[in-house]
Scaffold this motif. Structure first.
Motif, mmCIF file in Angstrom:
data_model
loop_
_atom_site.group_PDB
_atom_site.id
_atom_site.type_symbol
_atom_site.label_atom_id
_atom_site.label_comp_id
_atom_site.label_asym_id
_atom_site.label_seq_id
_atom_site.Cartn_x
_atom_site.Cartn_y
_atom_site.Cartn_z
ATOM 1 N N GLU A 68 -2.547 8.775 -11.726
ATOM 2 C CA GLU A 68 -1.581 7.669 -11.774
ATOM 3 C C GLU A 68 -1.500 7.031 -13.147
ATOM 4 O O GLU A 68 -1.344 5.809 -13.303
ATOM 5 C CB GLU A 68 -1.872 6.640 -10.680
ATOM 6 C CG GLU A 68 -1.699 7.211 -9.290
ATOM 7 C CD GLU A 68 -1.737 6.187 -8.190
ATOM 8 O OE1 GLU A 68 -2.246 5.063 -8.411
ATOM 9 O OE2 GLU A 68 -1.263 6.514 -7.082
ATOM 10 N N ASP A 78 5.140 4.457 -0.401
ATOM 11 C CA ASP A 78 4.666 4.869 0.917
ATOM 12 C C ASP A 78 5.876 4.975 1.834
ATOM 13 O O ASP A 78 6.517 3.959 2.136
ATOM 14 C CB ASP A 78 3.663 3.846 1.459
ATOM 15 C CG ASP A 78 3.106 4.272 2.799
ATOM 16 O OD1 ASP A 78 3.833 4.129 3.814
ATOM 17 O OD2 ASP A 78 1.956 4.748 2.835
ATOM 18 N N LYS A 110 6.022 10.806 -3.447
ATOM 19 C CA LYS A 110 5.022 9.736 -3.534
ATOM 20 C C LYS A 110 5.236 8.806 -4.720
ATOM 21 O O LYS A 110 4.689 7.709 -4.758
ATOM 22 C CB LYS A 110 3.621 10.329 -3.612
ATOM 23 C CG LYS A 110 3.194 11.034 -2.338
ATOM 24 C CD LYS A 110 1.796 11.598 -2.470
ATOM 25 C CE LYS A 110 1.405 12.331 -1.209
ATOM 26 N NZ LYS A 110 0.065 12.929 -1.327
ATOM 27 N N TYR A 111 6.042 9.240 -5.714
ATOM 28 C CA TYR A 111 6.217 8.441 -6.928
ATOM 29 C C TYR A 111 7.693 8.344 -7.296
ATOM 30 O O TYR A 111 8.462 9.281 -7.120
ATOM 31 C CB TYR A 111 5.424 9.046 -8.087
ATOM 32 C CG TYR A 111 3.949 9.071 -7.792
ATOM 33 C CD1 TYR A 111 3.180 7.918 -7.943
ATOM 34 C CD2 TYR A 111 3.343 10.222 -7.328
ATOM 35 C CE1 TYR A 111 1.833 7.927 -7.640
ATOM 36 C CE2 TYR A 111 1.988 10.235 -7.012
ATOM 37 C CZ TYR A 111 1.242 9.090 -7.172
ATOM 38 O OH TYR A 111 -0.091 9.096 -6.864
ATOM 39 N N TYR A 164 6.333 3.921 -10.005
ATOM 40 C CA TYR A 164 5.879 3.216 -8.817
ATOM 41 C C TYR A 164 5.319 4.216 -7.814
ATOM 42 O O TYR A 164 5.835 5.323 -7.699
ATOM 43 C CB TYR A 164 7.050 2.473 -8.156
ATOM 44 C CG TYR A 164 7.711 1.464 -9.055
ATOM 45 C CD1 TYR A 164 7.325 0.130 -9.019
ATOM 46 C CD2 TYR A 164 8.711 1.839 -9.945
ATOM 47 C CE1 TYR A 164 7.921 -0.813 -9.843
ATOM 48 C CE2 TYR A 164 9.310 0.905 -10.788
ATOM 49 C CZ TYR A 164 8.911 -0.408 -10.726
ATOM 50 O OH TYR A 164 9.500 -1.333 -11.548
ATOM 51 N N ARG A 165 4.302 3.814 -7.073
ATOM 52 C CA ARG A 165 3.807 4.583 -5.942
ATOM 53 C C ARG A 165 4.613 4.134 -4.726
ATOM 54 O O ARG A 165 4.892 2.946 -4.558
ATOM 55 C CB ARG A 165 2.320 4.318 -5.704
ATOM 56 C CG ARG A 165 1.738 5.140 -4.567
ATOM 57 C CD ARG A 165 0.280 4.805 -4.219
ATOM 58 N NE ARG A 165 -0.552 4.505 -5.351
ATOM 59 C CZ ARG A 165 -1.070 3.296 -5.598
ATOM 60 N NH1 ARG A 165 -0.820 2.271 -4.794
ATOM 61 N NH2 ARG A 165 -1.840 3.094 -6.643
ATOM 62 N N SER A 192 9.445 11.953 -7.479
ATOM 63 C CA SER A 192 8.616 13.147 -7.640
ATOM 64 C C SER A 192 8.897 14.077 -6.457
ATOM 65 O O SER A 192 9.365 13.633 -5.403
ATOM 66 C CB SER A 192 7.133 12.777 -7.696
ATOM 67 O OG SER A 192 6.728 12.139 -6.499
ATOM 68 N N LEU A 238 2.819 0.798 -10.876
ATOM 69 C CA LEU A 238 1.614 1.355 -11.496
ATOM 70 C C LEU A 238 1.557 0.883 -12.943
ATOM 71 O O LEU A 238 2.234 1.417 -13.806
ATOM 72 C CB LEU A 238 1.626 2.882 -11.429
ATOM 73 C CG LEU A 238 1.663 3.486 -10.021
ATOM 74 C CD1 LEU A 238 1.698 4.998 -10.094
ATOM 75 C CD2 LEU A 238 0.489 3.011 -9.189
ATOM 76 N N THR A 282 4.738 0.178 -5.052
ATOM 77 C CA THR A 282 3.689 -0.433 -5.860
ATOM 78 C C THR A 282 3.861 -0.057 -7.319
ATOM 79 O O THR A 282 3.875 1.129 -7.664
ATOM 80 C CB THR A 282 2.297 0.029 -5.371
ATOM 81 O OG1 THR A 282 2.180 -0.266 -3.980
ATOM 82 C CG2 THR A 282 1.190 -0.655 -6.140
#
Length: 182
Positions: A175, A122, A101-102, A119-120, A97, A131, A129
Motif C-alpha cells: 500500500e 471494501d 481493492k484500490y 484509496y483502499r 485496480s 492511503l 480509505t
C-alpha cells in the motif's frame, strides 16, 4: 465526455458537462440491440468515470472530489457509498485496480494538496480509505490520466509539468507507491 462499458457488456455510462437537462451522468442499457436511457446526477461536470471490475460500483471525479456509487443493474438505481472532497485539486481521472481493492485518482495540484491519490475500497461495506503513503505530489503539474497495470503492481500516470509531457510509473507494494522513473 467519456463513454464506458460496464463489465457486463449490457450497460454504458456517459459522463461529462451538464446538458440542457442538467444531467452530468447518463446510463444506457443495451439489450437486444435496443437502448434505454436513465439520467443521473448533477456535479457541475464529470471529468473521470470508471466502473469497478464487479460492475456493481462506479467512481466519478468532479471539480473538487471523487464519489463512489453502487449501481443496481436491474433497476438502474444508484446509491452513493462515499464522497471525498479534495480541495485544491481538480480531479481529472479515476481508475480501479484489476482486483477492485484500490482506486487511484488525480489531477492538477494548485499548491494545497497532492495530485495523485490512492484509496483502499471494501466492496461489501462501501468504505473508501485514503492511503496516506500513496498521496503523491509531482510538483506544480497536472496528473492528466492514470492506469493500473493488469497485475495491480504498477500505476502509470501521464503528467504535464510545464517543461513537457511525461509518464511516471510507480510500483505499488504494501500500500505504498514508489517512483520507478523520474
Amino acid at each position: 465526455y467519456k463513454v464506458t462499458w460496464n463489465p457486463d457488456g449490457k450497460h454504458l455510462a456517459v459522463s461529462g458537462d451538464a446538458g440542457t437537462n442538467s444531467a452530468t451522468q447518463r446510463f444506457l442499457k443495451f439489450e437486444n440491440q435496443t437502448i434505454t436511457q436513465k439520467d443521473f446526477g448533477v456535479f457541475g461536470g464529470v471529468d473521470g468515470f470508471s466502473w469497478h471490475p464487479s460492475g456493481r460500483v462506479f467512481s466519478i471525479t468532479y471539480s473538487s472530489g471523487i464519489a463512489v456509487y453502487r449501481f443496481d443493474k436491474t433497476q438502474g438505481i444508484v446509491a452513493k457509498l462515499a464522497d471525498t472532497k479534495r480541495l485544491g485539486v481538480w480531479n481529472k481521472w479515476t481508475d480501479w485496480s484489476a482486483d477492485g481493492k484500490y482506486l487511484a485518482t488525480g489531477g492538477p495540484d494548485y499548491g494545497s494538496s497532492k495530485n495523485i491519490n490512492v484509496y483502499r475500497f471494501d466492496l461489501e461495506s462501501g468504505l473508501l480509505t485514503d492511503l496516506a503513503n500513496c498521496n503523491i505530489d509531482v510538483g506544480f503539474s497536472i496528473a492528466n490520466g492514470g492506469a493500473w497495470s493488469p497485475s495491480g503492481k504498477y500505476l502509470a500516470v501521464a503528467c504535464y509539468t510545464g517543461t513537457g509531457k511525461k509518464a511516471h510509473v510507480y510500483k505499488f507494494e504494501n500500500e505504498k507507491l514508489t517512483l520507478l522513473d523520474s
